[in-house]
Design a protein around this motif. Structure first.
Motif, PDB file in Angstrom:
ATOM      1  N   VAL A 206       0.025   9.267  -5.400  1.00 54.60           N
ATOM      2  CA  VAL A 206       0.143  10.672  -5.000  1.00 54.60           C
ATOM      3  C   VAL A 206       1.033  11.441  -5.976  1.00 54.60           C
ATOM      4  CG1 VAL A 206       0.979  12.227  -3.204  1.00 54.60           C
ATOM      5  CG2 VAL A 206      -0.346  10.209  -2.577  1.00 54.60           C
ATOM      6  N   VAL A 207       2.145  10.837  -6.388  1.00 54.58           N
ATOM      7  CA  VAL A 207       3.049  11.514  -7.321  1.00 54.58           C
ATOM      8  C   VAL A 207       2.366  11.725  -8.677  1.00 54.58           C
ATOM      9  CG1 VAL A 207       5.193  11.272  -8.623  1.00 54.58           C
ATOM     10  CG2 VAL A 207       5.158  10.734  -6.198  1.00 54.58           C
ATOM     11  N   VAL A 208       1.689  10.692  -9.174  1.00 52.96           N
ATOM     12  CA  VAL A 208       1.010  10.821 -10.468  1.00 52.96           C
ATOM     13  C   VAL A 208      -0.139  11.818 -10.370  1.00 52.96           C
ATOM     14  CG1 VAL A 208      -0.362   9.582 -12.191  1.00 52.96           C
ATOM     15  CG2 VAL A 208       1.681   8.517 -11.235  1.00 52.96           C
TER      16      VAL A 208
ATOM     17  N   ILE B 244       0.835  -1.204   0.000  1.00 48.61           N
ATOM     18  CA  ILE B 244       0.000   0.000   0.000  1.00 48.61           C
ATOM     19  C   ILE B 244       0.867   1.251   0.000  1.00 48.61           C
ATOM     20  CG2 ILE B 244      -1.697   1.308   1.308  1.00 48.61           C
ATOM     21  CD1 ILE B 244      -2.864  -1.071  -0.117  1.00 48.61           C
ATOM     22  N   ALA B 245       1.992   1.215   0.708  1.00 47.17           N
ATOM     23  CA  ALA B 245       2.893   2.374   0.732  1.00 47.17           C
ATOM     24  C   ALA B 245       3.426   2.666  -0.668  1.00 47.17           C
ATOM     25  CB  ALA B 245       4.038   2.121   1.709  1.00 47.17           C
ATOM     26  N   ILE B 246       3.830   1.623  -1.380  1.00 44.84           N
ATOM     27  CA  ILE B 246       4.347   1.817  -2.736  1.00 44.84           C
ATOM     28  C   ILE B 246       3.248   2.338  -3.656  1.00 44.84           C
ATOM     29  CG2 ILE B 246       5.303   0.626  -4.744  1.00 44.84           C
ATOM     30  CD1 ILE B 246       6.703  -1.281  -2.776  1.00 44.84           C
ATOM     31  N   MET B 247       2.066   1.716  -3.586  1.00 44.80           N
ATOM     32  CA  MET B 247       0.950   2.141  -4.433  1.00 44.80           C
ATOM     33  C   MET B 247       0.552   3.592  -4.122  1.00 44.80           C
ATOM     34  SD  MET B 247       0.065  -0.316  -6.499  1.00 44.80           S
ATOM     35  CE  MET B 247      -0.007  -2.097  -6.744  1.00 44.80           C
ATOM     36  N   THR B 248       0.503   3.926  -2.837  1.00 43.37           N
ATOM     37  CA  THR B 248       0.122   5.290  -2.454  1.00 43.37           C
ATOM     38  C   THR B 248       1.160   6.296  -2.927  1.00 43.37           C
ATOM     39  OG1 THR B 248      -1.007   4.432  -0.490  1.00 43.37           O
ATOM     40  CG2 THR B 248      -0.496   6.782  -0.528  1.00 43.37           C
TER      41      THR B 248
ATOM     42  N   GLY C 110      -6.031   8.513 -15.680  1.00 45.61           N
ATOM     43  CA  GLY C 110      -6.167   7.098 -16.003  1.00 45.61           C
ATOM     44  C   GLY C 110      -5.181   6.231 -15.236  1.00 45.61           C
ATOM     45  N   LEU C 111      -3.943   6.717 -15.081  1.00 43.18           N
ATOM     46  CA  LEU C 111      -2.956   5.953 -14.322  1.00 43.18           C
ATOM     47  C   LEU C 111      -3.347   5.829 -12.854  1.00 43.18           C
ATOM     48  CD1 LEU C 111       0.386   7.339 -15.827  1.00 43.18           C
ATOM     49  CD2 LEU C 111      -0.586   5.058 -16.139  1.00 43.18           C
ATOM     50  N   VAL C 112      -3.904   6.907 -12.295  1.00 39.88           N
ATOM     51  CA  VAL C 112      -4.359   6.852 -10.899  1.00 39.88           C
ATOM     52  C   VAL C 112      -5.439   5.778 -10.742  1.00 39.88           C
ATOM     53  CG1 VAL C 112      -5.611   8.112  -9.114  1.00 39.88           C
ATOM     54  CG2 VAL C 112      -3.718   9.202 -10.309  1.00 39.88           C
ATOM     55  N   LEU C 113      -6.385   5.750 -11.670  1.00 44.37           N
ATOM     56  CA  LEU C 113      -7.454   4.751 -11.593  1.00 44.37           C
ATOM     57  C   LEU C 113      -6.917   3.338 -11.768  1.00 44.37           C
ATOM     58  CD1 LEU C 113     -10.260   6.578 -13.633  1.00 44.37           C
ATOM     59  CD2 LEU C 113     -10.050   6.348 -11.158  1.00 44.37           C
ATOM     60  N   LEU C 114      -5.968   3.157 -12.696  1.00 42.19           N
ATOM     61  CA  LEU C 114      -5.400   1.826 -12.906  1.00 42.19           C
ATOM     62  C   LEU C 114      -4.629   1.346 -11.678  1.00 42.19           C
ATOM     63  CD1 LEU C 114      -4.122   2.029 -16.606  1.00 42.19           C
ATOM     64  CD2 LEU C 114      -6.032   0.682 -15.726  1.00 42.19           C
ATOM     65  N   ILE C 115      -3.865   2.244 -11.072  1.00 45.63           N
ATOM     66  CA  ILE C 115      -3.108   1.862  -9.871  1.00 45.63           C
ATOM     67  C   ILE C 115      -4.064   1.559  -8.726  1.00 45.63           C
ATOM     68  CG2 ILE C 115      -1.384   2.622  -8.201  1.00 45.63           C
ATOM     69  CD1 ILE C 115      -0.232   4.392 -10.429  1.00 45.63           C
ATOM     70  N   ALA C 116      -5.166   2.315  -8.636  1.00 45.72           N
ATOM     71  CA  ALA C 116      -6.163   2.024  -7.602  1.00 45.72           C
ATOM     72  C   ALA C 116      -6.781   0.643  -7.816  1.00 45.72           C
ATOM     73  CB  ALA C 116      -7.248   3.101  -7.609  1.00 45.72           C
TER      74      ALA C 116
ATOM     75  N   GLY D 294      -0.444   3.660   3.746  1.00 48.33           N
ATOM     76  CA  GLY D 294      -0.827   4.827   2.970  1.00 48.33           C
ATOM     77  C   GLY D 294      -0.194   6.101   3.488  1.00 48.33           C
ATOM     78  N   VAL D 295      -0.157   6.248   4.798  1.00 47.15           N
ATOM     79  CA  VAL D 295       0.453   7.447   5.395  1.00 47.15           C
ATOM     80  C   VAL D 295       1.952   7.478   5.100  1.00 47.15           C
ATOM     81  CG1 VAL D 295       1.016   8.570   7.574  1.00 47.15           C
ATOM     82  CG2 VAL D 295      -1.293   7.698   7.178  1.00 47.15           C
ATOM     83  N   ALA D 296       2.607   6.320   5.223  1.00 48.57           N
ATOM     84  CA  ALA D 296       4.048   6.274   4.944  1.00 48.57           C
ATOM     85  C   ALA D 296       4.334   6.604   3.478  1.00 48.57           C
ATOM     86  CB  ALA D 296       4.601   4.897   5.296  1.00 48.57           C
ATOM     87  N   GLY D 297       3.543   6.013   2.563  1.00 45.47           N
ATOM     88  CA  GLY D 297       3.742   6.294   1.139  1.00 45.47           C
ATOM     89  C   GLY D 297       3.450   7.736   0.786  1.00 45.47           C
ATOM     90  N   ALA D 298       2.382   8.298   1.373  1.00 52.51           N
ATOM     91  CA  ALA D 298       2.038   9.692   1.105  1.00 52.51           C
ATOM     92  C   ALA D 298       3.098  10.638   1.649  1.00 52.51           C
ATOM     93  CB  ALA D 298       0.674  10.018   1.706  1.00 52.51           C
ATOM     94  N   ALA D 299       3.661  10.308   2.811  1.00 51.60           N
ATOM     95  CA  ALA D 299       4.711  11.157   3.379  1.00 51.60           C
ATOM     96  C   ALA D 299       5.945  11.175   2.479  1.00 51.60           C
ATOM     97  CB  ALA D 299       5.075  10.661   4.775  1.00 51.60           C
ATOM     98  N   ALA D 300       6.328  10.010   1.972  1.00 48.51           N
ATOM     99  CA  ALA D 300       7.477   9.950   1.061  1.00 48.51           C
ATOM    100  C   ALA D 300       7.182  10.715  -0.232  1.00 48.51           C
ATOM    101  CB  ALA D 300       7.834   8.498   0.749  1.00 48.51           C
TER     102      ALA D 300
END
Length: 288
Positions: free
Chosen positions: A35-37, A27-31, A166-172, A223-229
């Motif tokens: 967030v970046v995209v 989840i951290a990697i996906m988030t 579209g990338l955000v939706l695909l990753i979700a 999610g919090v860890a991935g979003a922070a990064a």
């Protein structure tokens, strides 16, 4: 997210793996990627809006044989009430632009230089009427909107924004599929506990609540860890984009965009919770 609250006994039955387990890391990697995209898509959308607003009421009068007709075009433009600014591009600037294409020899060649006159219209003015007036007063003149010249750039920015969405939706969707696999894996891992609890009369809803609690905690922590990064990376990129900010007059991301990005980890945790609940209920029914 009441699934995150449980008694001490329930926590001992299905303990959370914390950041050591595969689900928080996934989840951290996906988030991080989402967030970046998403930030890139928002920045592209903001840039498109700034460019569009900057040229919305800007036009140019272009005359092929400009040296003779430019004064008449300027005089005609100043008589039109809708036009608020009239400024001719200096011939020296046009020649320097030509040199970038043809090289130093362009300054020595006796090439006819066109005339380009930039004009601004009042907001809500009838551009068609101004066009007719200019072209009637100066035969051969062309009244062209700056937006027409920048339309390929605006289309590219819109396309990139849609690609980011579209990338955000695909990753979700990929995250949802991974949560389904993780939920089914958790059932297999705790099969003995499930059989014992079924034997003493526990219902599927009670079992699902235990597993969803674990997945919700893992998803939120990841999610919090991935979003922070991702926030750190975005802050470094935006901080280094000072020149672009000076050019556009506004930062690539505003506070509303930042708030939207901050909500993404919560949205991902909620998505993981709902997907896990559905997958666990289906898996338990299949076992029965």
């Amino acid at each position: 997210m009441n699934q995150m609250f449980a008694t001490d006994a329930e926590k001992r039955l299905i303990p959370s793996s914390g950041m050591r387990g595969p689900v928080p890391l996934l989840i951290a990697i996906m988030t991080f990627v989402i967030v970046v995209v998403a930030a890139a898509g928002l920045a592209l959308s903001n840039t498109s809006s700034v460019v569009k607003a900057g040229v919305e009421n800007r036009y140019s009068i272009q005359i092929a044989d400009g040296s003779a007709k430019a004064p008449a075009a300027i005089a005609a433009a100043r008589k039109i009430p809708e036009i608020t600014r009239v400024e001719q591009v200096a011939p020296e600037d046009l020649r320097r632009t030509l040199e970038r294409w043809l090289g130093p020899s362009a300054s020595e060649a006796d090439l006819p230089m066109p005339a380009i006159i930039d004009v601004d219209l009042r907001t809500g003015s009838d551009a068609a009427r101004a066009k007719q007036s200019i072209e009637a007063a100066v035969p051969g003149a062309r009244f062209i909107a700056h937006r027409t010249s920048l339309e390929p750039l605006l289309n590219a920015l819109r396309g990139l924004t849609l690609l980011a969405l579209g990338l955000v939706l695909l990753i979700a969707l990929a995250s949802a599929a991974a949560i389904v696999l993780a939920a089914r894996g958790a059932l297999d891992t705790h099969r003995g506990t499930i059989d014992v609890m079924h034997g003493i009369g526990a219902e599927d809803q009670q079992l699902v609540r235990l597993f969803v609690r674990q997945i919700a905690i893992d998803a939120l922590s990841g999610g919090v860890a991935g979003a922070a990064a991702a926030g750190l990376v975005i802050a470094l990129i935006v901080g280094g984009a000072g020149y672009a900010t000076l050019l556009s007059g506004s930062p690539p991301l505003d506070w509303n965009d930042a708030l939207l990005l901050l909500l993404l980890p919560i949205a991902i945790a909620l998505l993981a919770t709902q997907v896990a609940r559905g997958a666990l209920m289906r898996a338990l029914r299949e076992r029965l």
